[in-house]
Design a protein around this motif. Sequence first.
Motif, PDB file in Angstrom:
ATOM      1  N   VAL A  27      38.780 -19.441 -11.925  1.00 28.02           N
ATOM      2  CA  VAL A  27      37.608 -19.512 -12.804  1.00 28.02           C
ATOM      3  C   VAL A  27      37.994 -20.071 -14.168  1.00 28.02           C
ATOM      4  O   VAL A  27      37.292 -20.905 -14.732  1.00 28.02           O
ATOM      5  CB  VAL A  27      36.968 -18.112 -12.966  1.00 28.02           C
ATOM      6  CG1 VAL A  27      35.844 -18.148 -13.975  1.00 28.02           C
ATOM      7  CG2 VAL A  27      36.481 -17.584 -11.644  1.00 28.02           C
ATOM      8  N   TYR A  28      39.116 -19.639 -14.705  1.00 34.64           N
ATOM      9  CA  TYR A  28      39.528 -20.052 -16.042  1.00 34.64           C
ATOM     10  C   TYR A  28      39.871 -21.539 -16.092  1.00 34.64           C
ATOM     11  O   TYR A  28      39.590 -22.215 -17.076  1.00 34.64           O
ATOM     12  CB  TYR A  28      40.708 -19.195 -16.518  1.00 34.64           C
ATOM     13  CG  TYR A  28      40.355 -17.733 -16.529  1.00 34.64           C
ATOM     14  CD1 TYR A  28      39.440 -17.230 -17.452  1.00 34.64           C
ATOM     15  CD2 TYR A  28      40.896 -16.864 -15.605  1.00 34.64           C
ATOM     16  CE1 TYR A  28      39.095 -15.894 -17.463  1.00 34.64           C
ATOM     17  CE2 TYR A  28      40.555 -15.518 -15.601  1.00 34.64           C
ATOM     18  CZ  TYR A  28      39.650 -15.040 -16.536  1.00 34.64           C
ATOM     19  OH  TYR A  28      39.295 -13.726 -16.534  1.00 34.64           O
ATOM     20  N   GLU A  29      40.483 -22.029 -15.033  1.00 34.05           N
ATOM     21  CA  GLU A  29      40.799 -23.452 -14.972  1.00 34.05           C
ATOM     22  C   GLU A  29      39.518 -24.278 -14.906  1.00 34.05           C
ATOM     23  O   GLU A  29      39.398 -25.310 -15.562  1.00 34.05           O
ATOM     24  CB  GLU A  29      41.692 -23.742 -13.761  1.00 34.05           C
ATOM     25  CG  GLU A  29      42.190 -25.160 -13.708  1.00 34.05           C
ATOM     26  CD  GLU A  29      43.160 -25.387 -12.556  1.00 34.05           C
ATOM     27  OE1 GLU A  29      43.509 -26.555 -12.334  1.00 34.05           O
ATOM     28  OE2 GLU A  29      43.549 -24.416 -11.888  1.00 34.05           O
ATOM     29  N   THR A  30      38.546 -23.811 -14.151  1.00 32.38           N
ATOM     30  CA  THR A  30      37.260 -24.500 -14.058  1.00 32.38           C
ATOM     31  C   THR A  30      36.558 -24.532 -15.409  1.00 32.38           C
ATOM     32  O   THR A  30      36.043 -25.571 -15.826  1.00 32.38           O
ATOM     33  CB  THR A  30      36.359 -23.810 -13.009  1.00 32.38           C
ATOM     34  OG1 THR A  30      37.030 -23.805 -11.756  1.00 32.38           O
ATOM     35  CG2 THR A  30      35.036 -24.515 -12.881  1.00 32.38           C
ATOM     36  N   VAL A  31      36.560 -23.403 -16.100  1.00 25.87           N
ATOM     37  CA  VAL A  31      35.933 -23.338 -17.426  1.00 25.87           C
ATOM     38  C   VAL A  31      36.662 -24.261 -18.402  1.00 25.87           C
ATOM     39  O   VAL A  31      36.039 -24.940 -19.216  1.00 25.87           O
ATOM     40  CB  VAL A  31      35.901 -21.885 -17.943  1.00 25.87           C
ATOM     41  CG1 VAL A  31      35.481 -21.825 -19.395  1.00 25.87           C
ATOM     42  CG2 VAL A  31      34.967 -21.043 -17.089  1.00 25.87           C
ATOM     43  N   ALA A  32      37.981 -24.336 -18.310  1.00 25.39           N
ATOM     44  CA  ALA A  32      38.753 -25.219 -19.184  1.00 25.39           C
ATOM     45  C   ALA A  32      38.415 -26.689 -18.910  1.00 25.39           C
ATOM     46  O   ALA A  32      38.293 -27.487 -19.847  1.00 25.39           O
ATOM     47  CB  ALA A  32      40.237 -24.975 -19.009  1.00 25.39           C
ATOM     48  N   ILE A  33      38.255 -27.048 -17.646  1.00 24.56           N
ATOM     49  CA  ILE A  33      37.901 -28.423 -17.285  1.00 24.56           C
ATOM     50  C   ILE A  33      36.535 -28.774 -17.848  1.00 24.56           C
ATOM     51  O   ILE A  33      36.349 -29.835 -18.456  1.00 24.56           O
ATOM     52  CB  ILE A  33      37.928 -28.594 -15.746  1.00 24.56           C
ATOM     53  CG1 ILE A  33      39.346 -28.492 -15.228  1.00 24.56           C
ATOM     54  CG2 ILE A  33      37.278 -29.915 -15.333  1.00 24.56           C
ATOM     55  CD1 ILE A  33      39.450 -28.326 -13.722  1.00 24.56           C
ATOM     56  N   ILE A  34      35.562 -27.879 -17.667  1.00 26.67           N
ATOM     57  CA  ILE A  34      34.209 -28.125 -18.170  1.00 26.67           C
ATOM     58  C   ILE A  34      34.216 -28.191 -19.699  1.00 26.67           C
ATOM     59  O   ILE A  34      33.531 -29.028 -20.295  1.00 26.67           O
ATOM     60  CB  ILE A  34      33.237 -27.049 -17.647  1.00 26.67           C
ATOM     61  CG1 ILE A  34      33.073 -27.202 -16.126  1.00 26.67           C
ATOM     62  CG2 ILE A  34      31.886 -27.139 -18.336  1.00 26.67           C
ATOM     63  CD1 ILE A  34      32.283 -26.091 -15.464  1.00 26.67           C
ATOM     64  N   ALA A  35      35.009 -27.335 -20.340  1.00 25.66           N
ATOM     65  CA  ALA A  35      35.075 -27.328 -21.806  1.00 25.66           C
ATOM     66  C   ALA A  35      35.668 -28.624 -22.348  1.00 25.66           C
ATOM     67  O   ALA A  35      35.173 -29.171 -23.340  1.00 25.66           O
ATOM     68  CB  ALA A  35      35.885 -26.138 -22.286  1.00 25.66           C
ATOM     69  N   LYS A  36      36.714 -29.121 -21.705  1.00 26.02           N
ATOM     70  CA  LYS A  36      37.323 -30.372 -22.163  1.00 26.02           C
ATOM     71  C   LYS A  36      36.358 -31.544 -21.995  1.00 26.02           C
ATOM     72  O   LYS A  36      36.248 -32.404 -22.869  1.00 26.02           O
ATOM     73  CB  LYS A  36      38.629 -30.639 -21.409  1.00 26.02           C
ATOM     74  CG  LYS A  36      39.743 -29.730 -21.862  1.00 26.02           C
ATOM     75  CD  LYS A  36      41.030 -30.010 -21.129  1.00 26.02           C
ATOM     76  CE  LYS A  36      42.106 -29.032 -21.571  1.00 26.02           C
ATOM     77  NZ  LYS A  36      43.390 -29.277 -20.938  1.00 26.02           N
ATOM     78  N   SER A  38      33.138 -31.285 -21.981  1.00 24.76           N
ATOM     79  CA  SER A  38      32.085 -31.047 -22.957  1.00 24.76           C
ATOM     80  C   SER A  38      32.489 -31.572 -24.333  1.00 24.76           C
ATOM     81  O   SER A  38      31.667 -32.171 -25.035  1.00 24.76           O
ATOM     82  CB  SER A  38      31.775 -29.558 -23.029  1.00 24.76           C
ATOM     83  OG  SER A  38      30.873 -29.290 -24.063  1.00 24.76           O
ATOM     84  N   ASN A  39      33.734 -31.373 -24.720  1.00 22.84           N
ATOM     85  CA  ASN A  39      34.228 -31.890 -25.998  1.00 22.84           C
ATOM     86  C   ASN A  39      34.185 -33.414 -26.026  1.00 22.84           C
ATOM     87  O   ASN A  39      33.829 -34.017 -27.038  1.00 22.84           O
ATOM     88  CB  ASN A  39      35.646 -31.398 -26.281  1.00 22.84           C
ATOM     89  CG  ASN A  39      35.682 -29.937 -26.650  1.00 22.84           C
ATOM     90  OD1 ASN A  39      34.683 -29.373 -27.096  1.00 22.84           O
ATOM     91  ND2 ASN A  39      36.828 -29.316 -26.450  1.00 22.84           N
ATOM     92  N   GLN A  40      34.541 -34.054 -24.907  1.00 20.98           N
ATOM     93  CA  GLN A  40      34.485 -35.511 -24.836  1.00 20.98           C
ATOM     94  C   GLN A  40      33.052 -36.006 -25.004  1.00 20.98           C
ATOM     95  O   GLN A  40      32.802 -36.973 -25.731  1.00 20.98           O
ATOM     96  CB  GLN A  40      35.043 -36.001 -23.497  1.00 20.98           C
ATOM     97  CG  GLN A  40      36.513 -35.778 -23.317  1.00 20.98           C
ATOM     98  CD  GLN A  40      36.975 -36.082 -21.900  1.00 20.98           C
ATOM     99  OE1 GLN A  40      36.164 -36.240 -20.979  1.00 20.98           O
ATOM    100  NE2 GLN A  40      38.283 -36.145 -21.709  1.00 20.98           N
ATOM    101  N   ILE A  41      32.111 -35.349 -24.358  1.00 20.96           N
ATOM    102  CA  ILE A  41      30.703 -35.742 -24.452  1.00 20.96           C
ATOM    103  C   ILE A  41      30.188 -35.525 -25.871  1.00 20.96           C
ATOM    104  O   ILE A  41      29.471 -36.373 -26.418  1.00 20.96           O
ATOM    105  CB  ILE A  41      29.856 -34.967 -23.425  1.00 20.96           C
ATOM    106  CG1 ILE A  41      30.237 -35.379 -22.006  1.00 20.96           C
ATOM    107  CG2 ILE A  41      28.369 -35.191 -23.664  1.00 20.96           C
ATOM    108  CD1 ILE A  41      29.641 -34.510 -20.925  1.00 20.96           C
ATOM    109  N   ALA A  42      30.565 -34.409 -26.480  1.00 25.35           N
ATOM    110  CA  ALA A  42      30.104 -34.108 -27.842  1.00 25.35           C
ATOM    111  C   ALA A  42      30.605 -35.153 -28.835  1.00 25.35           C
ATOM    112  O   ALA A  42      29.858 -35.585 -29.716  1.00 25.35           O
ATOM    113  CB  ALA A  42      30.567 -32.713 -28.251  1.00 25.35           C
ATOM    114  N   ILE A  43      31.853 -35.558 -28.684  1.00 22.61           N
ATOM    115  CA  ILE A  43      32.408 -36.588 -29.575  1.00 22.61           C
ATOM    116  C   ILE A  43      31.666 -37.899 -29.390  1.00 22.61           C
ATOM    117  O   ILE A  43      31.316 -38.572 -30.365  1.00 22.61           O
ATOM    118  CB  ILE A  43      33.923 -36.751 -29.329  1.00 22.61           C
ATOM    119  CG1 ILE A  43      34.664 -35.520 -29.828  1.00 22.61           C
ATOM    120  CG2 ILE A  43      34.462 -38.007 -29.992  1.00 22.61           C
ATOM    121  CD1 ILE A  43      36.116 -35.463 -29.407  1.00 22.61           C
TER     122      ILE A  43
END
Length: 110
Positions: A27-36, A38-43
């Motif tokens: 679960v944590y790896e999946t959340v980390a992938i989605i978070a990274k 998300s940061n790319q999209i936000a930038i």
Amino acid sequence: MDYRKTNAPTNTITRDMMKLCADTGNVYETVAIIAKRSNQIAIEMKQDLEKKLQEFASYNDNLEEVFENREQIEISRYYEKLPKPTLIAAQEYEEGKVYYRNPSKEKNNF
């Protein structure tokens, strides 16, 4: 990636985390992938918004001359109505559009 044409929801929805983490097994790896992602999209969204707002920037601002620029307001409202980067990233992950790899797992396979 054209985030304006995404089919991601504009509000938060409940997701089954066990279904989401089926690919990675963690679960944590999946959340980390989605978070990274998300940061790319936000930038990307921030750069795009700043580029559009620069077209309307005035460099001779006075405290007495503060005026509303309708175009800037319309652009800002449009970006506020777009889905948030985390929702876009989660939707992309569910659809299998996110490429990811874990070098530590690949090293163990050799």
